[in-house]
Design a protein around this motif. Structure first.
Motif, PDB file in Angstrom:
ATOM      1  N   GLN A   4      -2.431 -18.872   5.965  1.00 20.15           N
ATOM      2  CA  GLN A   4      -1.050 -18.575   5.660  1.00 20.15           C
ATOM      3  C   GLN A   4      -0.867 -17.142   5.179  1.00 20.15           C
ATOM      4  OE1 GLN A   4      -1.235 -21.787   3.150  1.00 20.15           O
ATOM      5  NE2 GLN A   4       0.270 -23.023   4.217  1.00 20.15           N
ATOM      6  N   THR A   5       0.138 -16.514   5.673  1.00 23.56           N
ATOM      7  CA  THR A   5       0.522 -15.210   5.149  1.00 23.56           C
ATOM      8  C   THR A   5       1.673 -15.458   4.168  1.00 23.56           C
ATOM      9  OG1 THR A   5       1.878 -14.972   7.125  1.00 23.56           O
ATOM     10  CG2 THR A   5      -0.243 -13.858   7.108  1.00 23.56           C
ATOM     11  N   GLU A   6       2.891 -15.221   4.611  1.00 26.40           N
ATOM     12  CA  GLU A   6       4.040 -15.515   3.756  1.00 26.40           C
ATOM     13  C   GLU A   6       4.428 -16.999   3.888  1.00 26.40           C
ATOM     14  OE1 GLU A   6       7.126 -14.559   1.712  1.00 26.40           O
ATOM     15  OE2 GLU A   6       5.174 -14.080   0.861  1.00 26.40           O
ATOM     16  N   THR A   7       4.653 -17.401   5.141  1.00 28.37           N
ATOM     17  CA  THR A   7       5.054 -18.780   5.389  1.00 28.37           C
ATOM     18  C   THR A   7       4.202 -19.330   6.525  1.00 28.37           C
ATOM     19  OG1 THR A   7       6.678 -18.026   6.964  1.00 28.37           O
ATOM     20  CG2 THR A   7       7.444 -18.355   4.727  1.00 28.37           C
ATOM     21  N   SER A   8       4.015 -20.637   6.511  1.00 29.92           N
ATOM     22  CA  SER A   8       3.251 -21.258   7.585  1.00 29.92           C
ATOM     23  C   SER A   8       4.149 -21.383   8.817  1.00 29.92           C
ATOM     24  CB  SER A   8       2.775 -22.635   7.131  1.00 29.92           C
ATOM     25  OG  SER A   8       3.871 -23.512   7.063  1.00 29.92           O
ATOM     26  N   THR A  10       4.956 -23.879  10.396  1.00 24.16           N
ATOM     27  CA  THR A  10       5.805 -25.073  10.335  1.00 24.16           C
ATOM     28  C   THR A  10       6.772 -25.019   9.157  1.00 24.16           C
ATOM     29  OG1 THR A  10       4.013 -26.130   9.147  1.00 24.16           O
ATOM     30  CG2 THR A  10       4.200 -26.623  11.486  1.00 24.16           C
ATOM     31  N   ALA A  11       6.922 -23.845   8.554  1.00 20.37           N
ATOM     32  CA  ALA A  11       7.801 -23.740   7.384  1.00 20.37           C
ATOM     33  C   ALA A  11       9.235 -24.073   7.763  1.00 20.37           C
ATOM     34  CB  ALA A  11       7.731 -22.346   6.796  1.00 20.37           C
ATOM     35  N   LEU A  12       9.903 -24.651   6.808  1.00 22.13           N
ATOM     36  CA  LEU A  12      11.287 -25.052   6.993  1.00 22.13           C
ATOM     37  C   LEU A  12      12.132 -24.055   6.234  1.00 22.13           C
ATOM     38  CD1 LEU A  12      12.437 -27.720   8.180  1.00 22.13           C
ATOM     39  CD2 LEU A  12      12.562 -28.508   5.843  1.00 22.13           C
TER      40      LEU A  12
END
Lengths: 283, 266
Positions: A4-8, A10-12
């Protein structure tokens, strides 16, 4: 887990939508769209009819163009015919409606507040409810003659059952806590009725009056088909037998508008009379 | 186990604000920034109308923010990563207890045999097996809230959202339910966002307590709860417990009065 960097991947993401970014524009636009839609449906219907009639797709003897019907309406208005029919039907509807609501309420209170009265009368009234009221018209005409009273009575009987059943149910389902709260402060009899029973049944009463006034219009038209010398129902039937399709349609339109106006009138009185239910009618 | 810290936070709330537009515009929430780690139990505490429930509803995607954004880092592959437990239970009166618990699983598209198996496992876990075929109105408030919790947990959500779940219960039931929740959570440490009015409840359950101001709500302070996990209800008697409770109350008191002064109802 994935790297993960900032968001994955699959981020919502939950963000403001159109309604949140510019709420006043959104609400105004929604209001305009709903208003336009409410007008568009009848306008498109009438235009399609006019077009189909002019193109000769429909038999003009049975389906005259809306403009022709409108001309007839103007003519009937100018000769005073429309006014006379309208007043005759309206008076019958209102008289029958008032009689039905008052008697229905009395029955609802008598049966809703007393187990004994309920035991004695509920099965009997329920059985009567299922008798089609129009089927009683010949009998009423025999008993009361050909005047206004049997017509009014038939409307009243129809309204009576509607109001009786719904208001009785409303009384029977008043939450026990309200009654207990009132009783704990010493309310009984009239004060219980005024402060709890009556306001608790009002919402149901208004819902049912709205349904009943529509049914009253239906019934009076049916009655006037059979036995009347004036009134909207009489006009429809009479025009049909004289092969005056235009006038028949004028009658049908007037009935529709009457039902709409009466229904709305009851609804607005209800909104005005029941301030505590307003918060519940959400946008 | 979820608990072991992964690099990215589970929930990031960035500059989120919320206005409601009806007769007049109400600023429910002013700019809120909050980061919640995976497996963390966070309690939102504040006076009525401070926007705690609004945050929860935005996390559940029932409302959208007026400004800012929320990022939820999910494992992916499910209809919704959250499950919510409501204050007034919101169990469907027309479904049996069993059907209520299975509801979330059906919505998530879990195949019937597995859904039934999970439903019965959770009914058993929550002590509801004997009532599987009952309808909710026949149960007490505490039992109905158990149904609601079972319905949420049966879906094995990545994030459990709880909106004052025990506020409607009597004091003794509340205590029992708090202890059961503590137990349940310590078994499988999923991320929980828990809204409450009760400072005591927040300290007992939470890893972290976020204290919010009266409307328009903003975050006033955060407290890390110093008690180790697994925690037992006996920490209530610890002097540090009372000390922390007093400290938070001192901070909240003015806000609560301010909220009442404005007629701060929901």
């Amino acid at each position: 887990m994935t790297s993960q960097t900032e968001t994955s991947p699959t981020a919502l993401r939950i963000e403001p939508g159109m309604a949140e970014r510019d709420p006043s524009t959104f609400l105004r636009r929604r209001g305009r769209v709903e208003f336009a839609l409410s007008l568009a449906t009848p306008i498109i219907f009438v235009l399609a009819w006019e077009f189909a009639s002019r193109m000769g797709w429909m038999d003009k003897r049975f389906f005259p163009a809306p403009t022709n019907i409108f001309d007839s309406a103007v003519n009937m208005y100018q000769t005073g015919l429309l006014e006379k029919d309208l007043i005759a039907s309206t008076l019958r509807i209102l008289a029958g409606f008032a009689l039905g609501v008052v008697s229905g309420l009395i029955a609802a209170l008598a049966l809703g507040l007393s187990r004994k009265t309920r035991a004695a009368l509920e099965p009997f009234l329920s059985a009567l409810y299922t008798v089609p009221k129009l089927a009683l018209l010949p009998l009423l005409l025999l008993i009361f003659g050909l005047g206004e009273f049997p017509k009014v009575l038939l409307v009243a009987m129809t309204v009576f059952f509607q109001v009786w059943i719904s208001c009785m149910e409303a009384i029977l389902t008043i939450p026990e806590t309200y009654k207990e709260a009132a009783r704990s402060f010493g309310a009984k009899g009239w004060s219980m009725f005024r402060h709890v029973t009556w306001p608790a049944l009002l919402p149901q009463l208004f819902i049912n009056m709205r349904i009943s006034i529509g049914i009253a219009v239906l019934v009076i038209v049916g009655v006037e088909f059979v036995q009347a010398s004036e009134g909207i129902g009489y006009r429809i039937w009479h025009s049909w037998s004289l092969f005056q399709a235009n006038r028949m349609y004028v009658g049908i339109c007037v009935v529709a508008i009457m039902g709409y106006v009466f229904g709305y009138a009851v609804r607005w009185v209800g909104i005005w009379a029941l301030p505590w239910t307003r918060a519940r009618t959400k946008v | 186990m979820h608990g072991t810290a992964s690099s990215a936070p589970k929930i990031e709330i960035r500059g989120v604000a919320k206005q409601y537009h009806s007769a007049r515009t109400v600023q429910a929430l002013s700019k809120v920034d909050l980061t919640i780690a995976d497996g963390e139990f966070v309690c939102l505490l504040g006076p009525s109308g401070c926007g705690k429930s609004t945050i929860l509803r935005m996390l559940a995607r029932l409302h959208k923010p007026s400004d800012g954004e929320i990022i939820i880092n999910t494992a992916g592959g499910r209809v919704t990563p959250t499950a919510m437990v409501f204050q007034d239970y919101a169990v469907f009166p027309w479904k049996t207890i069993e059907q209520n618990v299975r509801f979330g699983l059906e919505m998530a598209g879990v195949p019937m045999p597995e859904a039934n198996e999970r439903t019965h496992r959770w009914l058993k876990k929550m002590g509801l097996s004997d009532f599987a075929k009952n309808y909710p109105p026949t149960l007490s408030g505490g039992m109905q809230q158990r149904v609601s919790i079972a319905r949420a947990l049966a879906t094995e959500p990545e994030i459990l959202l709880m909106d004052e779940p025990f506020a409607a219960l009597d004091a003794q039931h509340r205590r029992i339910m708090q202890e059961e929740l503590l137990q349940l959570w310590q078994e499988d440490r999923r991320t929980v966002v828990f809204v409450t009015h009760s400072i005591e409840e927040a300290i007992l359950l939470g890893d972290r307590i976020v204290v919010m101001s009266a409307r328009p709500g903003r975050i006033m302070a955060e407290f890390n709860v110093p008690f180790a996990r697994p925690r037992s209800p006996e920490i209530r008697t610890d002097p540090h417990f009372a000390q922390l409770e007093q400290e938070i109350w001192n901070m909240l008191r003015d806000e609560v009065e301010r909220a009442y002064g404005e007629g701060g109802h929901k």
